[in-house]
Design an enzyme around this catalytic site. Structure first.
Site, PDB file in Angstrom:
ATOM      1  N   SER A 146       0.904  -1.309  -0.043  1.00 16.64           N
ATOM      2  CA  SER A 146      -0.084  -0.045   0.140  1.00 16.64           C
ATOM      3  C   SER A 146       0.904   1.154   0.024  1.00 16.64           C
ATOM      4  CB  SER A 146      -1.072   0.172   1.319  1.00 16.64           C
ATOM      5  OG  SER A 146      -1.766   1.006   1.084  1.00 16.64           O
ATOM      6  N   ASP A 160      -9.229  -4.985  -5.701  1.00 17.90           N
ATOM      7  CA  ASP A 160      -8.761  -3.959  -4.787  1.00 17.90           C
ATOM      8  C   ASP A 160      -9.369  -2.707  -5.016  1.00 17.90           C
ATOM      9  OD1 ASP A 160      -7.442  -2.482  -2.991  1.00 17.90           O
ATOM     10  OD2 ASP A 160      -5.354  -3.088  -4.014  1.00 17.90           O
TER      11      ASP A 160
END
Length: 617
Positions: free
Chosen positions: A454, A545
């Site tokens: 991330s 995602d």
């Protein structure tokens, strides 16, 4: 009484891609409200189960995201947060969309009714990017409304006295009236989270004029008068405080990235006891103010997971092991975990945890995995990872965690020192950690692998652009790679608090300097560059995602391959640049065990291959 399974998430789907994401038991313990997410998406569906016979009620709450579940004490229903259903909601494969998440609202659901009948408790169309949550106080009298504008640790706090509603929440059925919330904190200048209350007298944990947090008290009858209960510590970060045993609190400090638990007096903040904990992380603290018993979740690099109970009835806290995870074949005595402090480019001391086999020779021959995050006030504390212990044991890998700026390890000042115009500090810290590991003899560049997910994926992407000579391998999970357009997709607009926004000229110039997508270069074309090519790189993403949408990793993958590998005969780039795209998975949460194992096997096998690590028994 023997415990029994109430809800088994393993039975929610045959392939394990439906995960339990949130749950709350009603005050009378008759109902369990639980949220499930599919394929790793952030979208949640809330269902309700009867506890006595495990019957699932017809209640179905859809399009929930970034929400808690908070029951009222009459157990008639609960508060939750959601977004409006997308126009193409019926056809949408939730989690694959990229449109911005806007107009977060708070609702109340009555048991046994259709979602269309839920009460809209709070909405603010003039601020569509804000997110909101509602929480009922432990005495059941108030509901607190928290509003955030982005990912910064600041929020507004409103409250509603449920006992003053003439017809209760039922009186709002069929109306368009919002609940009569009273504004307690109406500025985004600090964070406030509820600790306890005695009628109108409330205790909050806050970072108001206290970057390492403190406890304050306010009487709703005199909302302008706030009093410090427990002042900010000079060094350690006050992470949480929870009421227990009447007028006591268990406070959780972070001291040089290690948790310390204390029992203090709720009214005065005075110290009473320190609880005996090893060096590691407190993963969860569960208490009720009316009870004397505390449940404490604990983990560390070498402790898989332990739940302690702590009884406060006596003069001295009685702390015992309640449950303990045992990993077959793992002997913690064969490893050691140490912490060192390394100077970054500007002289700032950066903590690094180093985990390795005992007696490791510092001759530079070992593979090394360096992990980092550095963002959003999030602290990376010691935790157990079976896959990392496996490669430490069988590949002789040194495992390192660098607690770089941008995180919350030393409070809000540490966070701000690695965000916005100072984001480069994160990369400098990580590079300095890597240089230390080489200079100290733990590894050498061709055997050094960096990893992050991330915001940590951004970290890895930026560092291979800036110092391709320093690493032999890079593993970037679900990274934010396009710094000029991230704010246009799903919840990306909330990240501008850490990154800035390219729509503003000054902030564009911050981002363009380090954006992974926009800084790929051919190192061999610069005679002064030490690198002849980029390290072997794996970019990992997933098709559902909806936090950091896959286009980030896919665009960077295409750019790396185009810039570095287009002319195969002329290019010195022989190290592989590859992508791994998981199906029916998202940003990482809720991934079934088999997918977790498969992904870990793929990325660490890739690492082992490219750094020439040898498997040993």
């Amino acid at each position: 009484m023997e415990p029994e399974i109430l809800l088994d998430p393993n039975t929610l789907s045959e392939d394990g891609t439906v995960a339990l994401s949130e749950y709350a038991v009603s005050d009378d313990a008759k109902y369990l409200a639980y949220g499930t997410s599919s394929s790793g998406s952030d979208w949640v569906t809330i269902s309700v189960m009867r506890v006595d016979d495990k019957t699932v009620e017809p209640d179905t709450i859809s399009w929930v995201k970034f929400s808690s579940i908070s029951w009222t004490h009459d157990s008639k229903g609960f508060f939750y947060s959601r977004y409006p259903a997308p126009q193409d909601g019926e056809k949408l494969d939730a989690g694959t969309e990229t449109h911005a998440n806007l107009n977060h609202e708070v609702y109340y659901h009555f048991l046994g009714t259709d979602q269309s009948e839920d009460i809209l408790c709070w909405s603010d169309p003039e601020n569509p990017k804000h997110t909101r949550s509602a929480s009922v106080t432990e005495d059941g009298k108030y509901v607190l409304l928290y509003t955030s504008e982005d990912c910064d640790p600041v929020n507004k706090v409103y409250y509603c006295d449920l006992s003053l509603l003439p017809k209760g929440l039922e009186g709002y059925k069929g109306t368009k009236d919002l609940l009569p919330f009273v504004k307690l904190v109406d500025k985004f200048d600090a964070s406030y989270s509820y600790v306890a209350n005695d009628d109108t007298i409330f205790t909050f944990l806050t970072n108001k004029d206290a970057p390492r947090n403190k406890l304050v008290r306010v009487d709703f009858k005199e909302p302008s008068s706030w009093v410090d209960v427990l002042q900010e510590d000079k060094k350690d970060v006050l992470e949480s405080a929870t009421a227990v045993n009447g007028n006591q609190i268990v406070v959780n400090y972070l001291s040089d990235v290690k948790n310390v638990l204390q029992i203090r007096d709720l009214r005065t903040g005075n110290f009473l006891h320190q609880l005996p904990l090893d060096i590691g992380s407190v993963s969860e603290i569960s208490t009720r103010r009316k009870d004397s018993l505390i449940f404490i979740g604990f983990t560390s690099f070498l402790v898989p997971g332990t739940i302690y109970t702590c009884n406060l009835e006596g003069d001295v806290p009685d702390m015992r092991i309640f449950r303990e995870i045992v990993v077959p074949g793992f002997d913690r005595t064969g490893f050691e975990a140490n912490q060192v402090f390394v100077s970054s480019k500007d002289g700032t001391k950066i903590p690094i945890f180093i985990v390795a086999r005992k007696g490791l020779r510092l001759d530079g021959s070992h593979p090394c995995l360096l992990y980092g995050y550095g963002g959003f006030n999030i602290s990376i504390t010691p935790y157990f990872a079976a896959s990392r212990i496996l490669i430490a044991k069988h590949l002789d890998t040194v495992i390192c965690i660098a607690n770089i700026r941008g995180g919350g390890e030393y409070g809000e000042e540490w966070h701000k020192a690695g965000s916005l115009s100072k984001k480069q500090n994160c990369f400098d810290d990580f590079i300095s950690a890597a240089e230390y590991l080489v200079s100290a003899g733990y590894t050498q560049p061709k055997k050094l692998c960096i990893e992050g997910g991330s915001n940590g994926g951004l970290l890895v992407g930026a560092c291979i652009n800036q110092r391709p000579d320093l690493f032999g391998c890079a593993l970037a999970h679900v990274g934010v790679m396009d710094m000029l357009r991230f704010h246009k997709f799903t919840i990306g607009h909330a990240w501008t608090s850490d990154y800035g926004c390219s729509d503003k000229e000054e902030e564009f110039h911050w981002q363009i300097k380090y954006s992974p997508l926009h800084n790929v270069r051919r190192p061999w074309e610069n005679p002064s560059d030490k690198a002849t090519q980029y390290p072997s790189t794996m970019l990992l993403t997933a098709d559902h995602d909806d936090r950091v949408v896959p286009l980030h990793s896919l665009k960077l993958l295409a750019t790396l391959q185009h810039v570095l590998c287009t002319s195969a005969e002329e290019s010195p780039q022989t190290n592989p640049i590859i992508g791994r795209i998981e199906q029916k998975a998202g940003h990482g949460a809720g991934m079934p065990t088999q997918k977790i194992i498969d992904e870990a096997a793929d990325r660490y096998a890739f690492m082992a291959k490219v750094v020439n690590a040898t498997w040993t028994d």
